[in-house]
Design a protein around this motif. Structure first.
Motif, PDB file in Angstrom:
ATOM      1  N   MET A   1       0.841  -1.178   0.000  1.00  0.00           N
ATOM      2  CA  MET A   1       0.000   0.000   0.000  1.00  0.00           C
ATOM      3  C   MET A   1       0.885   1.240   0.000  1.00  0.00           C
ATOM      4  SD  MET A   1      -2.897   1.247   2.717  1.00  0.00           S
ATOM      5  CE  MET A   1      -3.907  -0.155   2.340  1.00  0.00           C
ATOM      6  N   PHE A   2       0.431   2.251  -0.718  1.00  0.00           N
ATOM      7  CA  PHE A   2       1.147   3.522  -0.697  1.00  0.00           C
ATOM      8  C   PHE A   2       0.156   4.673  -0.637  1.00  0.00           C
ATOM      9  CE2 PHE A   2       0.280   2.994  -5.136  1.00  0.00           C
ATOM     10  CZ  PHE A   2       0.165   4.265  -5.645  1.00  0.00           C
ATOM     11  N   VAL A   3       0.673   5.837  -0.344  1.00  0.00           N
ATOM     12  CA  VAL A   3      -0.144   7.033  -0.157  1.00  0.00           C
ATOM     13  C   VAL A   3       0.116   7.988  -1.315  1.00  0.00           C
ATOM     14  CG1 VAL A   3      -0.608   8.979   1.378  1.00  0.00           C
ATOM     15  CG2 VAL A   3       0.025   6.757   2.343  1.00  0.00           C
ATOM     16  N   ARG A   4      -0.959   8.573  -1.814  1.00  0.00           N
ATOM     17  CA  ARG A   4      -0.862   9.585  -2.873  1.00  0.00           C
ATOM     18  C   ARG A   4      -1.335  10.904  -2.281  1.00  0.00           C
ATOM     19  NH1 ARG A   4       1.559  10.294  -7.902  1.00  0.00           N
ATOM     20  NH2 ARG A   4       0.191  11.478  -9.251  1.00  0.00           N
ATOM     21  N   THR A  84      -2.547  27.623  -9.930  1.00  0.00           N
ATOM     22  CA  THR A  84      -1.149  27.214  -9.920  1.00  0.00           C
ATOM     23  C   THR A  84      -1.073  25.753 -10.353  1.00  0.00           C
ATOM     24  OG1 THR A  84       0.878  27.179  -8.580  1.00  0.00           O
ATOM     25  CG2 THR A  84      -1.145  26.517  -7.486  1.00  0.00           C
ATOM     26  N   LYS A  85       0.081  25.327 -10.777  1.00  0.00           N
ATOM     27  CA  LYS A  85       0.243  23.946 -11.219  1.00  0.00           C
ATOM     28  C   LYS A  85       0.118  23.000 -10.018  1.00  0.00           C
ATOM     29  CE  LYS A  85       3.354  20.868 -13.634  1.00  0.00           C
ATOM     30  NZ  LYS A  85       4.661  20.664 -14.214  1.00  0.00           N
ATOM     31  N   PRO A  86      -0.695  21.957 -10.129  1.00  0.00           N
ATOM     32  CA  PRO A  86      -0.803  21.005  -9.016  1.00  0.00           C
ATOM     33  C   PRO A  86       0.492  20.213  -8.854  1.00  0.00           C
ATOM     34  CG  PRO A  86      -2.038  20.212 -10.899  1.00  0.00           C
ATOM     35  CD  PRO A  86      -1.550  21.583 -11.251  1.00  0.00           C
ATOM     36  N   GLU A  87       0.702  19.731  -7.635  1.00  0.00           N
ATOM     37  CA  GLU A  87       1.862  18.894  -7.328  1.00  0.00           C
ATOM     38  C   GLU A  87       1.353  17.583  -6.747  1.00  0.00           C
ATOM     39  OE1 GLU A  87       5.231  20.980  -5.341  1.00  0.00           O
ATOM     40  OE2 GLU A  87       3.737  22.583  -5.174  1.00  0.00           O
ATOM     41  N   ALA A  88       2.052  16.481  -7.031  1.00  0.00           N
ATOM     42  CA  ALA A  88       1.632  15.173  -6.532  1.00  0.00           C
ATOM     43  C   ALA A  88       2.847  14.378  -6.075  1.00  0.00           C
ATOM     44  CB  ALA A  88       0.877  14.405  -7.610  1.00  0.00           C
ATOM     45  N   TRP A  89       2.619  13.615  -5.010  1.00  0.00           N
ATOM     46  CA  TRP A  89       3.650  12.738  -4.472  1.00  0.00           C
ATOM     47  C   TRP A  89       3.042  11.371  -4.219  1.00  0.00           C
ATOM     48  CZ3 TRP A  89       2.581  17.619  -2.756  1.00  0.00           C
ATOM     49  CH2 TRP A  89       3.593  18.585  -2.892  1.00  0.00           C
ATOM     50  N   SER A  90       3.788  10.326  -4.537  1.00  0.00           N
ATOM     51  CA  SER A  90       3.445   8.965  -4.145  1.00  0.00           C
ATOM     52  C   SER A  90       4.490   8.552  -3.117  1.00  0.00           C
ATOM     53  CB  SER A  90       3.486   8.019  -5.339  1.00  0.00           C
ATOM     54  OG  SER A  90       2.439   8.312  -6.232  1.00  0.00           O
ATOM     55  N   VAL A  91       4.024   8.215  -1.907  1.00  0.00           N
ATOM     56  CA  VAL A  91       4.938   7.904  -0.819  1.00  0.00           C
ATOM     57  C   VAL A  91       4.570   6.585  -0.176  1.00  0.00           C
ATOM     58  CG1 VAL A  91       5.430  10.345  -0.356  1.00  0.00           C
ATOM     59  CG2 VAL A  91       3.581   9.212   0.870  1.00  0.00           C
ATOM     60  N   ASN A  92       5.564   5.908   0.363  1.00  0.00           N
ATOM     61  CA  ASN A  92       5.328   4.689   1.109  1.00  0.00           C
ATOM     62  C   ASN A  92       5.130   5.029   2.578  1.00  0.00           C
ATOM     63  OD1 ASN A  92       5.617   2.834  -1.071  1.00  0.00           O
ATOM     64  ND2 ASN A  92       7.828   3.137  -0.951  1.00  0.00           N
ATOM     65  N   LYS A  93       4.095   4.475   3.177  1.00  0.00           N
ATOM     66  CA  LYS A  93       3.857   4.681   4.594  1.00  0.00           C
ATOM     67  C   LYS A  93       4.825   3.784   5.370  1.00  0.00           C
ATOM     68  CE  LYS A  93      -0.359   4.564   6.143  1.00  0.00           C
ATOM     69  NZ  LYS A  93      -1.634   4.159   6.790  1.00  0.00           N
ATOM     70  N   LEU A  94       5.617   4.394   6.238  1.00  0.00           N
ATOM     71  CA  LEU A  94       6.572   3.635   7.030  1.00  0.00           C
ATOM     72  C   LEU A  94       6.028   3.289   8.409  1.00  0.00           C
ATOM     73  CD1 LEU A  94       9.904   5.446   6.121  1.00  0.00           C
ATOM     74  CD2 LEU A  94       8.882   3.412   5.074  1.00  0.00           C
ATOM     75  N   HIS A  95       5.285   4.218   9.013  1.00  0.00           N
ATOM     76  CA  HIS A  95       4.724   4.010  10.342  1.00  0.00           C
ATOM     77  C   HIS A  95       3.377   4.699  10.438  1.00  0.00           C
ATOM     78  CE1 HIS A  95       8.415   2.388  12.033  1.00  0.00           C
ATOM     79  NE2 HIS A  95       9.058   3.348  11.378  1.00  0.00           N
ATOM     80  N   SER A  96       2.503   4.122  11.226  1.00  0.00           N
ATOM     81  CA  SER A  96       1.223   4.720  11.517  1.00  0.00           C
ATOM     82  C   SER A  96       0.914   4.444  12.984  1.00  0.00           C
ATOM     83  CB  SER A  96       0.131   4.133  10.621  1.00  0.00           C
ATOM     84  OG  SER A  96      -1.091   4.738  10.904  1.00  0.00           O
ATOM     85  N   LEU A  97       0.749   5.504  13.752  1.00  0.00           N
ATOM     86  CA  LEU A  97       0.451   5.369  15.186  1.00  0.00           C
ATOM     87  C   LEU A  97      -0.985   5.810  15.418  1.00  0.00           C
ATOM     88  CD1 LEU A  97       3.742   6.938  16.537  1.00  0.00           C
ATOM     89  CD2 LEU A  97       3.242   4.529  16.178  1.00  0.00           C
ATOM     90  N   LYS A  98      -1.714   5.046  16.193  1.00  0.00           N
ATOM     91  CA  LYS A  98      -3.112   5.395  16.469  1.00  0.00           C
ATOM     92  C   LYS A  98      -3.317   5.668  17.925  1.00  0.00           C
ATOM     93  CE  LYS A  98      -4.721   3.004  12.511  1.00  0.00           C
ATOM     94  NZ  LYS A  98      -5.803   2.663  11.762  1.00  0.00           N
TER      95      LYS A  98
END
Length: 98
Positions: A1-4, A84-98
């Motif tokens: 899974m990754f985050v956009r 303005t021009k949109p920007e996008a990143w695809s990132v891997n989630k390394l940690h998630s704390l709840k």
């Protein structure tokens, strides 16, 4: 899974049009095969700036969405509203704390 993460800046007079388009399509985007999560954020200091934050199972899922008629329809209505021009990143989630 990754985050956009997508950052978008809008013409002030076009924000309501963007929000209406997002409202009309958010459930369709979220239910697209491979999309596990979708949120919309608004910058606290610059109300013209918005971010979408979504989780995707695989990069192929995001790419299928980006090639879909749903994306093309949403993007066709969204793109003319930018200041303005949109920007996008695809990132891997390394940690998630709840």
């Amino acid at each position: 899974m990754f985050v956009r993460i997508v950052k978008m800046g809008f013409q002030p007079e076009k924000i309501n049009e963007f929000l209406a388009n997002f409202e009309a399509n958010k459930e369709h985007i979220r239910s697209f095969d491979g999309c596990e999560f979708l949120e919309l954020y608004r910058d606290k200091n610059n109300p013209n700036i918005f971010f979408t934050y979504s989780y995707w199972n695989h990069e192929d899922d995001l790419e299928r969405y980006r090639q879909s008629s749903l994306f093309k329809s949403v993007w066709a209505k969204t793109k003319p509203l930018f200041n303005t021009k949109p920007e996008a990143w695809s990132v891997n989630k390394l940690h998630s704390l709840k």
